[in-house]
Design a protein around this motif. Structure first.
Motif, PDB file in Angstrom:
ATOM      1  N   LEU A 134      54.117  36.138  52.442  1.00 24.96           N
ATOM      2  CA  LEU A 134      55.308  35.515  51.874  1.00 24.96           C
ATOM      3  C   LEU A 134      54.970  34.164  51.240  1.00 24.96           C
ATOM      4  O   LEU A 134      55.491  33.815  50.176  1.00 24.96           O
ATOM      5  CB  LEU A 134      56.368  35.344  52.962  1.00 24.96           C
ATOM      6  N   GLY A 135      54.094  33.418  51.889  1.00 27.28           N
ATOM      7  CA  GLY A 135      53.710  32.115  51.351  1.00 27.28           C
ATOM      8  C   GLY A 135      53.013  32.225  50.011  1.00 27.28           C
ATOM      9  O   GLY A 135      53.307  31.458  49.082  1.00 27.28           O
ATOM     10  N   ILE A 136      52.093  33.169  49.890  1.00 31.66           N
ATOM     11  CA  ILE A 136      51.375  33.346  48.630  1.00 31.66           C
ATOM     12  C   ILE A 136      52.315  33.828  47.530  1.00 31.66           C
ATOM     13  O   ILE A 136      52.204  33.414  46.371  1.00 31.66           O
ATOM     14  CB  ILE A 136      50.199  34.328  48.816  1.00 31.66           C
ATOM     15  N   THR A 137      53.267  34.697  47.891  1.00 32.90           N
ATOM     16  CA  THR A 137      54.231  35.164  46.894  1.00 32.90           C
ATOM     17  C   THR A 137      55.061  34.003  46.355  1.00 32.90           C
ATOM     18  O   THR A 137      55.255  33.868  45.140  1.00 32.90           O
ATOM     19  CB  THR A 137      55.158  36.223  47.511  1.00 32.90           C
ATOM     20  N   LEU A 138      55.543  33.146  47.241  1.00 29.65           N
ATOM     21  CA  LEU A 138      56.307  31.980  46.808  1.00 29.65           C
ATOM     22  C   LEU A 138      55.435  31.033  45.985  1.00 29.65           C
ATOM     23  O   LEU A 138      55.900  30.433  45.008  1.00 29.65           O
ATOM     24  CB  LEU A 138      56.881  31.256  48.023  1.00 29.65           C
ATOM     25  N   MET A 139      54.177  30.904  46.356  1.00 26.88           N
ATOM     26  CA  MET A 139      53.282  30.024  45.630  1.00 26.88           C
ATOM     27  C   MET A 139      53.021  30.538  44.221  1.00 26.88           C
ATOM     28  O   MET A 139      52.884  29.753  43.273  1.00 26.88           O
ATOM     29  CB  MET A 139      51.962  29.876  46.395  1.00 26.88           C
ATOM     30  N   ARG A 140      52.949  31.854  44.068  1.00 26.94           N
ATOM     31  CA  ARG A 140      52.773  32.425  42.725  1.00 26.94           C
ATOM     32  C   ARG A 140      53.951  32.043  41.829  1.00 26.94           C
ATOM     33  O   ARG A 140      53.774  31.729  40.654  1.00 26.94           O
ATOM     34  CB  ARG A 140      52.636  33.940  42.809  1.00 26.94           C
ATOM     35  N   PHE A 141      55.158  32.093  42.371  1.00 29.96           N
ATOM     36  CA  PHE A 141      56.317  31.690  41.588  1.00 29.96           C
ATOM     37  C   PHE A 141      56.292  30.189  41.304  1.00 29.96           C
ATOM     38  O   PHE A 141      56.776  29.738  40.270  1.00 29.96           O
ATOM     39  CB  PHE A 141      57.607  32.063  42.327  1.00 29.96           C
ATOM     40  N   TRP A 142      55.728  29.422  42.221  1.00 28.00           N
ATOM     41  CA  TRP A 142      55.659  27.969  42.075  1.00 28.00           C
ATOM     42  C   TRP A 142      54.801  27.557  40.883  1.00 28.00           C
ATOM     43  O   TRP A 142      55.098  26.572  40.198  1.00 28.00           O
ATOM     44  CB  TRP A 142      55.117  27.366  43.368  1.00 28.00           C
ATOM     45  N   VAL A 143      53.742  28.318  40.628  1.00 26.09           N
ATOM     46  CA  VAL A 143      52.808  27.936  39.552  1.00 26.09           C
ATOM     47  C   VAL A 143      52.866  28.900  38.368  1.00 26.09           C
ATOM     48  O   VAL A 143      52.033  28.814  37.474  1.00 26.09           O
ATOM     49  CB  VAL A 143      51.363  27.891  40.091  1.00 26.09           C
ATOM     50  N   ILE A 144      53.848  29.802  38.355  1.00 27.30           N
ATOM     51  CA  ILE A 144      53.840  30.852  37.338  1.00 27.30           C
ATOM     52  C   ILE A 144      53.967  30.284  35.923  1.00 27.30           C
ATOM     53  O   ILE A 144      53.444  30.857  34.959  1.00 27.30           O
ATOM     54  CB  ILE A 144      54.967  31.875  37.616  1.00 27.30           C
ATOM     55  N   ARG A 145      54.627  29.140  35.759  1.00 22.11           N
ATOM     56  CA  ARG A 145      54.762  28.570  34.411  1.00 22.11           C
ATOM     57  C   ARG A 145      53.457  27.948  33.930  1.00 22.11           C
ATOM     58  O   ARG A 145      53.288  27.679  32.749  1.00 22.11           O
ATOM     59  CB  ARG A 145      55.871  27.532  34.374  1.00 22.11           C
ATOM     60  N   HIS A 146      52.542  27.704  34.841  1.00 22.85           N
ATOM     61  CA  HIS A 146      51.246  27.141  34.475  1.00 22.85           C
ATOM     62  C   HIS A 146      50.178  28.219  34.294  1.00 22.85           C
ATOM     63  O   HIS A 146      49.137  27.963  33.702  1.00 22.85           O
ATOM     64  CB  HIS A 146      50.771  26.156  35.536  1.00 22.85           C
ATOM     65  N   GLY A 147      50.417  29.411  34.821  1.00 23.26           N
ATOM     66  CA  GLY A 147      49.442  30.490  34.709  1.00 23.26           C
ATOM     67  C   GLY A 147      49.588  31.463  35.868  1.00 23.26           C
ATOM     68  O   GLY A 147      50.431  31.286  36.749  1.00 23.26           O
ATOM     69  N   VAL A 148      48.771  32.482  35.842  1.00 19.72           N
ATOM     70  CA  VAL A 148      48.810  33.530  36.866  1.00 19.72           C
ATOM     71  C   VAL A 148      47.548  33.461  37.711  1.00 19.72           C
ATOM     72  O   VAL A 148      46.442  33.353  37.182  1.00 19.72           O
ATOM     73  CB  VAL A 148      48.928  34.936  36.219  1.00 19.72           C
ATOM     74  N   ILE A 149      47.722  33.518  39.031  1.00 18.59           N
ATOM     75  CA  ILE A 149      46.581  33.549  39.931  1.00 18.59           C
ATOM     76  C   ILE A 149      46.108  34.998  40.031  1.00 18.59           C
ATOM     77  O   ILE A 149      46.806  35.855  40.567  1.00 18.59           O
ATOM     78  CB  ILE A 149      46.947  33.026  41.329  1.00 18.59           C
ATOM     79  N   ALA A 150      44.953  35.270  39.482  1.00 19.51           N
ATOM     80  CA  ALA A 150      44.442  36.632  39.467  1.00 19.51           C
ATOM     81  C   ALA A 150      44.024  37.064  40.866  1.00 19.51           C
ATOM     82  O   ALA A 150      43.598  36.252  41.688  1.00 19.51           O
ATOM     83  CB  ALA A 150      43.244  36.735  38.516  1.00 19.51           C
ATOM     84  N   ALA A 151      44.151  38.358  41.132  1.00 20.31           N
ATOM     85  CA  ALA A 151      43.728  38.907  42.417  1.00 20.31           C
ATOM     86  C   ALA A 151      42.202  38.838  42.518  1.00 20.31           C
ATOM     87  O   ALA A 151      41.488  39.278  41.624  1.00 20.31           O
ATOM     88  CB  ALA A 151      44.204  40.347  42.557  1.00 20.31           C
ATOM     89  N   SER A 152      41.728  38.254  43.586  1.00 18.08           N
ATOM     90  CA  SER A 152      40.291  38.088  43.773  1.00 18.08           C
ATOM     91  C   SER A 152      39.706  39.286  44.505  1.00 18.08           C
ATOM     92  O   SER A 152      40.431  40.129  45.040  1.00 18.08           O
ATOM     93  CB  SER A 152      40.009  36.817  44.572  1.00 18.08           C
ATOM     94  N   ARG A 153      38.388  39.355  44.537  1.00 14.56           N
ATOM     95  CA  ARG A 153      37.724  40.422  45.275  1.00 14.56           C
ATOM     96  C   ARG A 153      38.033  40.316  46.770  1.00 14.56           C
ATOM     97  O   ARG A 153      38.234  41.312  47.444  1.00 14.56           O
ATOM     98  CB  ARG A 153      36.211  40.358  45.053  1.00 14.56           C
ATOM     99  N   GLY A 154      38.094  39.072  47.250  1.00 16.86           N
ATOM    100  CA  GLY A 154      38.444  38.879  48.655  1.00 16.86           C
ATOM    101  C   GLY A 154      39.848  39.360  48.954  1.00 16.86           C
ATOM    102  O   GLY A 154      40.108  39.929  50.011  1.00 16.86           O
ATOM    103  N   GLY A 155      40.772  39.136  48.014  1.00 17.55           N
ATOM    104  CA  GLY A 155      42.134  39.617  48.201  1.00 17.55           C
ATOM    105  C   GLY A 155      42.207  41.131  48.255  1.00 17.55           C
ATOM    106  O   GLY A 155      42.972  41.696  49.046  1.00 17.55           O
TER     107      GLY A 155
END
Length: 233
Positions: A134-155
């Motif tokens: 849930l935290g990461i989902t909210l964080m994606r919305f927090w920075v979505i206007r600046h760019g997208v955090i791509a899914a990493s290999r670790g993810g």
């Protein structure tokens, strides 16, 4: 693309314009019902089905647990395919952007909560995983206007470990399988925490860069205006 037919017909009147608008609406409506979105909808429908199967006969019937595992496995498989299809065939829609992560969190959250409520999985494990997701989902919305955090290999490894571990717990495995599933879940929890911290780092860096770019753009726009009036003494 909807403007091309109107200009081709040369109609400057009012009739061709509504036709163009109707055509655009039809395209948007049709694009919603693509195979990627349908798989996402199936995954959403599997969430209540999984809960019902999981809790049948008090939640400890191995046969019903096997059916619940099948529903969970199908949901995990559709999660892989709908994203791949959307990216490969350009089927990305606003609905898919919102519904896909909701479906992912819903099926995993339902499985974890069911397992913890039945006493098969400690509540702290469920809390750690759900808080991270849930935290990461909210964080994606927090920075979505600046760019997208791509899914990493670790993810991706985290998702695989979580799905495998939860699936093994749903099956209520015993003997040495019970020990093995414990260690798989331990790996999943470690990856959950580590990748979560990495996403936080990426989000902070991305937001800083975005804010710096905005300030630079604002300074560039303000520069000509201030230069025209001349320096003040």
């Amino acid at each position: 693309m909807t403007g091309a037919p109107a200009s081709a017909t040369g109609g400057a009147g009012s009739k061709p314009a509504p036709a163009g608008k109707l055509g655009a609406g039809a395209v948007d409506e049709a694009s919603l019902w693509n195979v990627a979105n349908l798989l996402t909808m199936v995954r959403l429908l599997l969430v209540p089905a999984f809960v019902v199967l999981m809790l049948q006969n008090g939640g400890y019937d191995p046969v019903w647990r096997a059916w619940a595992w099948a529903a969970f496995a199908v949901a995990m498989i559709t999660d892989v395919f709908d994203g791949h299809l959307a990216r490969t065939y350009n089927l990305v829609t606003d609905f898919g952007k919102i519904a896909d992560p909701i479906a992912d969190k819903a099926i995993m959250g339902a499985a974890l909560i069911c397992l913890s409520s039945l006493g098969d999985l400690p509540w702290w494990v469920t809390a750690v995983i759900l808080a991270r997701e849930l935290g990461i989902t909210l964080m994606r919305f927090w920075v979505i206007r600046h760019g997208v955090i791509a899914a990493s290999r670790g993810g991706k490894m985290k998702t695989l470990a979580q799905g495998t571990a939860v699936g093994m717990y749903v099956l209520a495995l015993t003997d040495w399988w019970g020990t093995f599933r414990f260690w798989v879940m331990a790996v999943a929890v470690v990856l959950t925490v580590v990748t979560g911290l990495d996403y936080v780092r990426q989000a902070v860096v991305l937001r800083r860069k975005g804010l710096a770019a905005q300030r630079a753009a604002a300074s560039a726009e303000a520069g000509p205006g201030t230069g025209a009036t001349g320096p003040r003494r």
